[in-house]
Design a protein around this motif. Structure first.
Motif, mmCIF file in Angstrom:
data_model
loop_
_atom_site.group_PDB
_atom_site.id
_atom_site.type_symbol
_atom_site.label_atom_id
_atom_site.label_comp_id
_atom_site.label_asym_id
_atom_site.label_seq_id
_atom_site.Cartn_x
_atom_site.Cartn_y
_atom_site.Cartn_z
ATOM 1 N N GLY A 1 160.627 68.250 119.541
ATOM 2 C CA GLY A 1 161.173 67.075 118.889
ATOM 3 C C GLY A 1 161.712 66.072 119.898
ATOM 4 O O GLY A 1 161.514 64.859 119.760
ATOM 5 N N ASP A 2 162.384 66.591 120.938
ATOM 6 C CA ASP A 2 162.868 65.724 122.017
ATOM 7 C C ASP A 2 161.714 65.017 122.718
ATOM 8 O O ASP A 2 161.831 63.858 123.122
ATOM 9 C CB ASP A 2 163.658 66.541 123.042
ATOM 10 N N MET A 3 160.603 65.729 122.861
ATOM 11 C CA MET A 3 159.456 65.168 123.572
ATOM 12 C C MET A 3 158.907 63.928 122.875
ATOM 13 O O MET A 3 158.373 63.015 123.523
ATOM 14 C CB MET A 3 158.363 66.234 123.708
ATOM 15 N N LEU A 4 159.065 63.873 121.548
ATOM 16 C CA LEU A 4 158.541 62.746 120.782
ATOM 17 C C LEU A 4 159.627 61.764 120.378
ATOM 18 O O LEU A 4 159.388 60.863 119.578
ATOM 19 C CB LEU A 4 157.803 63.262 119.541
ATOM 20 N N ASP A 5 160.821 61.944 120.935
ATOM 21 C CA ASP A 5 161.919 61.018 120.695
ATOM 22 C C ASP A 5 161.843 59.873 121.696
ATOM 23 O O ASP A 5 161.708 60.108 122.910
ATOM 24 C CB ASP A 5 163.255 61.756 120.820
ATOM 25 N N HIS A 6 161.937 58.637 121.226
ATOM 26 C CA HIS A 6 161.742 57.484 122.107
ATOM 27 C C HIS A 6 162.759 57.411 123.246
ATOM 28 O O HIS A 6 162.447 56.878 124.325
ATOM 29 C CB HIS A 6 161.799 56.180 121.291
ATOM 30 N N LEU A 7 163.979 57.903 123.036
ATOM 31 C CA LEU A 7 164.993 57.826 124.088
ATOM 32 C C LEU A 7 165.025 59.078 124.957
ATOM 33 O O LEU A 7 165.260 58.983 126.167
ATOM 34 C CB LEU A 7 166.378 57.595 123.464
ATOM 35 N N ARG A 8 164.795 60.253 124.369
ATOM 36 C CA ARG A 8 164.880 61.500 125.127
ATOM 37 C C ARG A 8 163.540 61.924 125.725
ATOM 38 O O ARG A 8 163.495 62.566 126.771
ATOM 39 C CB ARG A 8 165.429 62.618 124.237
ATOM 40 N N GLY A 9 162.441 61.555 125.079
ATOM 41 C CA GLY A 9 161.121 61.981 125.526
ATOM 42 C C GLY A 9 160.794 61.647 126.973
ATOM 43 O O GLY A 9 160.336 62.511 127.730
ATOM 44 N N PRO A 10 161.019 60.389 127.413
ATOM 45 C CA PRO A 10 160.690 60.050 128.808
ATOM 46 C C PRO A 10 161.439 60.893 129.838
ATOM 47 O O PRO A 10 161.006 60.987 130.983
ATOM 48 C CB PRO A 10 161.091 58.573 128.902
ATOM 49 N N GLY A 11 162.557 61.511 129.429
ATOM 50 C CA GLY A 11 163.292 62.368 130.356
ATOM 51 C C GLY A 11 162.470 63.546 130.857
ATOM 52 O O GLY A 11 162.734 64.088 131.935
ATOM 53 N N PHE A 12 161.456 63.967 130.088
ATOM 54 C CA PHE A 12 160.606 65.078 130.515
ATOM 55 C C PHE A 12 159.820 64.747 131.781
ATOM 56 O O PHE A 12 159.378 65.655 132.491
ATOM 57 C CB PHE A 12 159.639 65.468 129.387
ATOM 58 N N PHE A 13 159.636 63.466 132.068
ATOM 59 C CA PHE A 13 158.912 63.096 133.287
ATOM 60 C C PHE A 13 159.682 63.473 134.552
ATOM 61 O O PHE A 13 159.118 63.456 135.649
ATOM 62 C CB PHE A 13 158.594 61.601 133.284
ATOM 63 N N THR A 14 160.962 63.808 134.412
ATOM 64 C CA THR A 14 161.698 64.281 135.592
ATOM 65 C C THR A 14 161.120 65.590 136.114
ATOM 66 O O THR A 14 161.248 65.888 137.303
ATOM 67 C CB THR A 14 163.196 64.478 135.278
ATOM 68 N N THR A 15 160.479 66.386 135.240
ATOM 69 C CA THR A 15 159.876 67.632 135.717
ATOM 70 C C THR A 15 158.739 67.349 136.692
ATOM 71 O O THR A 15 158.571 68.049 137.697
ATOM 72 C CB THR A 15 159.348 68.476 134.544
ATOM 73 N N VAL A 16 157.969 66.296 136.401
ATOM 74 C CA VAL A 16 156.864 65.911 137.293
ATOM 75 C C VAL A 16 157.415 65.396 138.618
ATOM 76 O O VAL A 16 157.007 65.839 139.699
ATOM 77 C CB VAL A 16 155.990 64.828 136.641
ATOM 78 N N ALA A 17 158.352 64.452 138.530
ATOM 79 C CA ALA A 17 158.900 63.853 139.751
ATOM 80 C C ALA A 17 159.631 64.887 140.591
ATOM 81 O O ALA A 17 159.528 64.890 141.827
ATOM 82 C CB ALA A 17 159.847 62.708 139.379
ATOM 83 N N ALA A 18 160.375 65.802 139.942
ATOM 84 C CA ALA A 18 161.093 66.840 140.674
ATOM 85 C C ALA A 18 160.122 67.754 141.414
ATOM 86 O O ALA A 18 160.352 68.132 142.571
ATOM 87 C CB ALA A 18 161.955 67.657 139.714
ATOM 88 N N THR A 19 159.021 68.100 140.758
ATOM 89 C CA THR A 19 158.007 68.951 141.398
ATOM 90 C C THR A 19 157.392 68.239 142.597
ATOM 91 O O THR A 19 157.184 68.846 143.655
ATOM 92 C CB THR A 19 156.912 69.320 140.375
ATOM 93 N N GLY A 20 157.115 66.947 142.446
ATOM 94 C CA GLY A 20 156.554 66.177 143.555
ATOM 95 C C GLY A 20 157.523 66.027 144.709
ATOM 96 O O GLY A 20 157.146 66.157 145.883
ATOM 97 N N VAL A 21 158.791 65.772 144.407
ATOM 98 C CA VAL A 21 159.795 65.619 145.467
ATOM 99 C C VAL A 21 160.015 66.938 146.202
ATOM 100 O O VAL A 21 160.113 66.973 147.431
ATOM 101 C CB VAL A 21 161.126 65.090 144.879
ATOM 102 N N LEU A 22 160.092 68.050 145.455
ATOM 103 C CA LEU A 22 160.263 69.353 146.105
ATOM 104 C C LEU A 22 159.057 69.674 146.979
ATOM 105 O O LEU A 22 159.202 70.202 148.089
ATOM 106 C CB LEU A 22 160.462 70.446 145.048
#
Length: 341
Positions: free
Chosen positions: A59-80
């Motif tokens: 549900g969070d993934m499809l929420d307009h305000l909370r959904g984009p927060g999931f992209f931190t997983t991609v950026a965190a993986t790239g930075v690490l």
């Protein structure tokens, strides 16, 4: 658990890289070791949340305000992954993390934006968009940056192919920023903005441009390993400076808005995982500027990376202190709740 909690890994990782590039190796490696632990812990917690709170997770993934927060997983993986490559020459681990970041990027990009497109009930613009949307840009550019770093350590034709993918992601990230920033700026200037609306992820307005500067600078450095970049060099240099200048413009604006929020409007400052989204851009500006100086010979900007490194370290320390205090408070509350039962 906030979907954007991987912002802690992003912030810690980029401050570590800034410390490395600016001759603070002990700080860089200490933050690197901490980041591995934090990343592993957040991966476990995310999987547990997906298993035991499935409905709310998606549900969070499809929420307009909370959904984009999931992209931190991609950026965190790239930075690490970038930390492994730069700090330990761990090219194998970096390649694995790059592959994971690409898979996460594909899955999240087409899940989240398809969901936003087809859902029947949608918020109005002023209620449905904030700076966190630009995490999609940061995620895209993190893949470009890590790919460019790895490309210098593989043979042909792999080097050529990885640089082409890095270039493509760099260009797509720039286009995505233009689309999203237009909507965010429109929301800024034509809708009422309350202090509570000006959340810390608005600093990603600058951070997205800082990481775009970094990716462009790495492509310039990689020209000798990818001849097709030579013909594009004036374009890449021009857009890299364009990204850096845009990011630099945002810094005073964001400071003024922060003063308006916390001083004039007296909005309280208390720990929120979203504050990691304000730490990351500061560290990324230091790294992006430092790499641009190396790529383009802008030695007259040499004073900026150390200044922003110290600012980023101070911001990281404040956020980490808040995190520890919040964690202790939750542990005490959990303990007292069990005693009452």
């Amino acid at each position: 658990m906030s979907p954007a909690y991987f912002g802690m890994v992003m912030a810690t990782g980029i401050v570590s890289l800034a410390a490395h590039f600016l001759a603070m190796p002990r700080v860089a490696h200490a933050l690197f070791q901490l980041n591995i632990v934090v990343y592993a812990a957040l991966c476990v917690l995310t999987v547990l949340r997906m298993i035991f709170h499935t409905r709310r997770f998606f549900g969070d993934m499809l929420d307009h305000l909370r959904g984009p927060g999931f992209f931190t997983t991609v950026a965190a993986t790239g930075v690490l992954g970038s930390q492994f490559v730069v700090l330990t020459a761990g090219y194998g681990t970096g390649t694995v993390l790059w592959g994971v970041a690409i898979l996460l990027w594909i899955a999240l990009t087409y899940t989240i934006f398809t969901g936003f497109t087809v859902k029947e009930r949608k918020p109005t613009l002023d209620k449905g968009i904030n700076g966190a949307w630009l995490l999609a840009v940061v995620a895209t550019q993190s893949i470009a940056a890590l790919g460019a770093l790895l490309a210098t350590h593989v043979g042909q034709p792999g080097r050529l192919e990885m640089n082409f993918l890095a270039l493509s992601m760099w260009l797509w990230g720039g286009m995505l920023y233009i689309w999203m920033m237009s909507l965010i700026f429109y929301r800024y200037t034509f809708f009422e903005l309350a202090p509570g609306d000006l959340t810390p992820p608005y600093w990603i307005n600058m951070g997205a441009m800082a990481i775009s500067t970094l990716s462009g600078s790495l492509l310039i450095i990689n020209v000798s390993g990818a001849p097709f970049l030579t013909s594009l060099l004036p374009f890449i240099k021009g857009f890299t400076v364009f990204y850096w200048a845009t990011g630099s413009w945002w810094i005073p604006m964001l400071l003024v808005l922060a003063l308006w929020r916390h001083v004039y409007k007296r909005f309280p400052i208390k720990y929120d995982p979203l504050y990691w989204g304000a730490v990351f851009p500061l560290g990324m500006y230091a790294v992006g500027t430092d790499r641009m100086i190396e790529a383009m010979g802008f030695d007259f900007l040499g004073f900026l990376p150390p200044v922003f490194l110290y600012i980023a370290l101070a911001a990281w320390t404040a956020a980490f202190t808040g995190f520890v205090l919040d964690l202790l408070r939750r542990i005490r509350a959990f303990g007292s709740d069990r005693q009452e039962r």
